[in-house]
Design an enzyme around this catalytic site. Structure first.
Site, PDB file in Angstrom:
ATOM      1  N   GLN A  87      24.341-105.064  -2.260  1.00 44.06           N
ATOM      2  CA  GLN A  87      24.263-105.229  -3.713  1.00 44.06           C
ATOM      3  C   GLN A  87      25.342-106.154  -4.281  1.00 44.06           C
ATOM      4  OE1 GLN A  87      23.757-100.674  -4.313  1.00 44.06           O
ATOM      5  NE2 GLN A  87      22.517-101.593  -5.916  1.00 44.06           N
ATOM      6  N   ARG A 127      34.782 -96.614  -3.183  1.00 43.61           N
ATOM      7  CA  ARG A 127      33.698 -96.325  -2.246  1.00 43.61           C
ATOM      8  C   ARG A 127      32.857 -97.587  -2.065  1.00 43.61           C
ATOM      9  NH1 ARG A 127      28.147 -94.350  -3.198  1.00 43.61           N
ATOM     10  NH2 ARG A 127      27.369 -93.475  -1.260  1.00 43.61           N
ATOM     11  N   ASN A 167      24.176 -93.235   2.933  1.00 45.03           N
ATOM     12  CA  ASN A 167      23.969 -93.090   1.503  1.00 45.03           C
ATOM     13  C   ASN A 167      22.493 -92.788   1.246  1.00 45.03           C
ATOM     14  OD1 ASN A 167      24.611 -93.571  -1.472  1.00 45.03           O
ATOM     15  ND2 ASN A 167      22.877 -94.941  -1.152  1.00 45.03           N
ATOM     16  N   GLU A 173      28.339 -90.980  -6.811  1.00 45.77           N
ATOM     17  CA  GLU A 173      27.754 -91.948  -7.756  1.00 45.77           C
ATOM     18  C   GLU A 173      27.310 -91.210  -9.005  1.00 45.77           C
ATOM     19  OE1 GLU A 173      24.468 -94.424  -6.377  1.00 45.77           O
ATOM     20  OE2 GLU A 173      25.493 -94.754  -4.475  1.00 45.77           O
ATOM     21  N   TRP A 194      29.194 -95.289 -10.712  1.00 47.43           N
ATOM     22  CA  TRP A 194      28.331 -96.355 -10.218  1.00 47.43           C
ATOM     23  C   TRP A 194      28.064 -97.256 -11.391  1.00 47.43           C
ATOM     24  CZ3 TRP A 194      26.902 -98.072  -5.566  1.00 47.43           C
ATOM     25  CH2 TRP A 194      26.010 -99.155  -5.558  1.00 47.43           C
ATOM     26  N   GLU A 241      20.273-104.673  -8.230  1.00 49.42           N
ATOM     27  CA  GLU A 241      19.730-103.322  -8.354  1.00 49.42           C
ATOM     28  C   GLU A 241      18.381-103.240  -7.626  1.00 49.42           C
ATOM     29  OE1 GLU A 241      20.836-100.400  -9.022  1.00 49.42           O
ATOM     30  OE2 GLU A 241      18.858 -99.466  -9.005  1.00 49.42           O
ATOM     31  N   TRP A 242      18.410-103.481  -6.329  1.00 55.77           N
ATOM     32  CA  TRP A 242      17.268-103.283  -5.423  1.00 55.77           C
ATOM     33  C   TRP A 242      15.967-103.904  -5.968  1.00 55.77           C
ATOM     34  CZ3 TRP A 242      19.770-102.526  -1.229  1.00 55.77           C
ATOM     35  CH2 TRP A 242      20.944-101.779  -1.217  1.00 55.77           C
TER      36      TRP A 242
HETATM   37  C1  PNW Z   1      21.166 -95.200  -6.009  1.00 54.27           C
HETATM   38  N1  PNW Z   1      15.143 -93.073  -7.180  1.00 54.27           N
HETATM   39  O1  PNW Z   1      19.859 -95.571  -5.868  1.00 54.27           O
HETATM   40  C2  PNW Z   1      21.882 -96.061  -4.999  1.00 54.27           C
HETATM   41  O2  PNW Z   1      22.758 -95.368  -4.138  1.00 54.27           O
HETATM   42  C3  PNW Z   1      22.500 -97.282  -5.567  1.00 54.27           C
HETATM   43  O3  PNW Z   1      22.569 -98.276  -4.573  1.00 54.27           O
HETATM   44  C4  PNW Z   1      21.734 -97.724  -6.790  1.00 54.27           C
HETATM   45  O4  PNW Z   1      22.138 -98.976  -7.273  1.00 54.27           O
HETATM   46  C5  PNW Z   1      21.908 -96.648  -7.848  1.00 54.27           C
HETATM   47  O5  PNW Z   1      21.516 -95.381  -7.352  1.00 54.27           O
HETATM   48  C6  PNW Z   1      21.154 -96.916  -9.126  1.00 54.27           C
HETATM   49  O6  PNW Z   1      19.787 -96.991  -8.900  1.00 54.27           O
HETATM   50  C7  PNW Z   1      18.738 -94.886  -6.247  1.00 54.27           C
HETATM   51  O7  PNW Z   1      14.169 -93.802  -7.431  1.00 54.27           O
HETATM   52  C8  PNW Z   1      17.588 -95.644  -6.433  1.00 54.27           C
HETATM   53  O8  PNW Z   1      15.068 -91.825  -7.220  1.00 54.27           O
HETATM   54  C9  PNW Z   1      16.403 -95.041  -6.744  1.00 54.27           C
HETATM   55  C10 PNW Z   1      16.372 -93.665  -6.867  1.00 54.27           C
HETATM   56  C11 PNW Z   1      17.494 -92.898  -6.679  1.00 54.27           C
HETATM   57  C12 PNW Z   1      18.682 -93.518  -6.372  1.00 54.27           C
END
Ligand code: PNW
Length: 476
Positions: free
Chosen positions: A17, A74, A160, A367, A425, A432-433
C-alpha cells in the site's frame, strides 16, 4: 482516561500500500502486482507501482512518526522483496534493516507483520493458499526475516487479516488473486492458519527471546438485526466463518463444530490433517484486532432480493461461505467514505467478548481508522492565508472517529480488558486495494502527483493526545 506507561501508541501501514518501487533492488511481482495490472480489478486502473514512494521517502516518514510522538510503528514486509522467486535477496532485507534501525534510533518500537496480502506470484502460480505447501514456504520466509531482524523487532505478527486473504481473495474475488471458489477459500483459510502456527513456532527459535509473537485478525462484530431465533442463528453462522474459524484453532479450541456443519455441503474439511490443529495453536503473546465497523446480519428467506450492504462490491460473490440464507441489511448511518457505518460501541463490545471467551489473551488494536473526503485548503493564494504554498487538511470527522474509538477501547479497559496498544490506520494516505487511491485513510495527506506529505488536522490531534498520555485535547 489514563493509560499504562508502556501502552503503545502507533500507526500502521502495509508494504504494497505504501512502498512503490515495485521492480527495484530485485523485487519480483506479488499477486497484488498482477491483480492491479489486470484491467477492471482496481478502480481507475490504479496500481502500487509508485504508491506513496515510501521506499525512497522512508527517512522523512520516520521523522514524521518521531515528531508525532509515536511509540510504535506497525508495518509489513514484502515477501517478494526478501525472497524474489524463492532466492534470498540481501538488498530486499537491507531496506527493512535500515528502517528498523531508524525507528529504534527514534525510540519507536517496530511491530512487524510478515504477510499483509502480497503473496509472491510464483507461489500463486503453484496453487496459492489453497496449496498446502504455501504454508511451509511461509515458515521458511519467516525464518529468513527472523534471522535478519530478530534482534531488533518488538512484536512479530505472522498474518494480517487472514479472513481477507482467504475469502476476499478466493471466494468473492474482489482481492488478489481474484478467484471465486468457496472450496478454495476454506482450504486457503486452513493453510493460512497452518502457516501462522508453523511460522510462529519457527520464529521463536531464531529471534530474541524478549520478542512478542502475535497475529492480526479483522474480527467481525456481528449483530443480528433482531432477537428472533433465525436472526440470532444468522449471526452465529457469520461469526463462525468470519471469526471462530481463526480464533478457534489459533487459541487452542480447534475448528468449531457448527462451522464444520454449516459448510458440510461445500467441503468435508479433509484438507485438515492429524496434528494440524495442534500446530496452529502455537502460543500467542498478544492478539492483534483490526476494527472498523460492526456487521449487521439477518436471516434471508429467499423471497425478496438479498441485501448485501457490507462494503463489498455490488454483484460480487459473497465472501461468507456457508451463509447462503443470510443477508447483510443496510445499517443506520453515519458512514465513512467506504460506506462503512460509524459505531464505536462495536469495538467496546468486541473487546469485552474476546476477554470473556479467551481470558488471559492480551489484545492490541492493530488497526482502527476511517476514510473520509478530507477538505484540502491551499492557503498560498489567499492573503493572510498562512504563506505561499501552505496547505491545511481539515478532517474533523476523522478526529471524532478516532476520539470515539479510543474512548470505547478505554471503557473496555476499565471493565478489565487487557489492551496493550492502539494503532491508527493509517500513517499515510495509500493504495486502498480494490479502491485504488480514491479512499484516504491517512493521518498524513499524500499528494500523489508530487509525493508531497501534509499533516492533516488529525495528525496534530493524535500528536497532542499521545503527548497527554492518551487524553484527547478537547476532552471534557
Ligand atoms: C484492512 N472488508 O482491510 C487492511 O488491513 C488494510 O490494509 C486496509 O487498508 C484497511 O483495512 C482499510 O480497508 C480490510 O471488506 C479491507 O471487510 C476490507 C475489509 C476488511 C478489512
Amino acid at each position: 482516561m489514563t493509560f499504562p506507561d508502556d501502552f503503545l501508541w502507533g500507526a500502521a501501514t502495509a508494504s504494497y500500500q505504501i512502498e512503490g518501487a515495485a521492480a527495484e533492488d530485485g523485487r519480483t511481482p506479488s499477486i497484488w502486482d498482477t491483480f492491479s495490472h489486470t484491467p477492471g480489478r482496481v478502480l481507475n486502473g490504479d496500481t502500487g507501482d509508485v504508491a506513496t514512494d515510501h521506499y525512497h521517502r522512508w527517512r522523512e516518514d520516520v521523522a514524521a512518526m518521531a515528531e508525532m510522538g509515536l511509540t510504535a510503528y506497525r508495518f509489513s514486509i514484502s515477501w517478494s522483496r526478501v525472497l524474489p522467486e524463492g532466492r534470498f535477496n540481501p538488498r530486499g532485507v537491507d531496506f527493512y534493516s535500515r528502517l528498523v534501525d531508524a525507528l529504534l534510533e527514534r525510540g519507536i518500537k517496530p511491530v512487524v507483520t510478515l504477510y499483509h496480502w502480497d503473496l509472491p506470484q510464483e507461489l500463486e502460480d503453484a496453487g496459492g493458499w489453497p496449496e498446502r505447501d504455501t504454508a511451509y514456504r511461509f515458515a521458511d520466509y519467516a525464518v529468513r526475516v527472523g534471522q535478519a531482524l530478530g534482534d531488533r523487532v518488538h512484536t512479530w505478527s505472522t498474518l494480517n487479516e487472514p479472513w481477507c486473504s482467504a475469502f476476499l481473495g478466493y471466494a468473492s474475488g474482489v482481492h488478489a488473486p481474484g478467484r471465486t471458489d468457496p472450496v478454495a477459500a476454506l482450504t486457503a483459510a486452513h493453510h493460512l492458519n497452518l502457516a501462522h502456527g508453523l511460522a510462529n513456532r519457527a520464529l521463536r527459535d531464531v529471534v530474541a527471546p524478549s520478542a512478542r509473537h502475535s497475529v492480526t485478525l479483522n474480527l467481525h462484530h456481528v449483530r443480528g438485526a433482531s432477537d428472533a431465533a433465525e436472526d440470532r442463528d444468522a449471526a452465529r453462522k457469520v461469526d463462525a466463518v468470519a471469526n471462530r474459524i481463526f480464533l478457534g484453532p489459533m487459541l487452542g479450541d480447534g475448528y468449531p463444530a457448527d462451522l464444520l456443519e454449516d459448510t458440510a455441503a461445500v467441503t468435508d474439511w479433509s484438507f485438515v490433517r492429524d496434528g494440524d490443529e495442534k500446530t496452529i495453536a502455537a502460543p500467542l503473546d498478544v492478539l492483534g484486532v483490526n476494527y472498523y465497523s460492526p456487521t449487521r446480519v439477518r436471516h434471508w428467506d429467499g423471497a425478496s432480493p438479498r441485501e448485501h450492504d457490507d462494503g463489498h462490491r455490488p454483484g460480487a460473490a459473497s465472501p461468507f461461505v456457508g451463509c447462503d440464507d443470510v443477508e447483510f441489511p443496510r445499517q443506520p448511518g453515519p458512514y465513512t467514505a467506504m460506506g462503512w457505518p460509524i459505531d464505536a460501541t462495536g469495538l467496546e463490545e468486541l473487546l469485552l467478548r474476546l476477554h470473556r471467551d479467551h481470558p488471559g489473551v492480551p489484545l492490541m488494536i492493530t488497526e482502527n481508522g476511517a476514510a473520509f473526503d478530507d477538505r484540502v485548503e491551499d492557503a498560498g493564494a489567499s492573503p493572510g492565508g498562512g504563506g505561499a504554498g501552505a496547505r491545511r487538511v481539515h478532517d474533523d470527522r476523522r478526529i471524532s472517529y478516532l476520539r470515539d474509538h479510543i474512548a470505547a477501547m478505554r471503557r473496555a479497559m476499565d471493565a478489565g480488558v487487557d489492551v496493550r496498544g492502539y494503532f491508527a490506520w493509517s500513517l499515510l494516505d495509500n493504495f486502498e486495494w480494490a479502491y485504488g487511491y480514491s479512499k484516504r485513510f491517512g493521518l498524513i495527506h499524500v499528494d500523489y502527483a508530487t509525493g508531497g506529505r501534509t499533516w492533516k488536522d488529525s495528525a496534530y490531534w493524535y500528536r497532542d493526545l499521545i503527548a497527554a498520555g492518551g487524553v484527547p485535547s478537547d476532552a471534557p
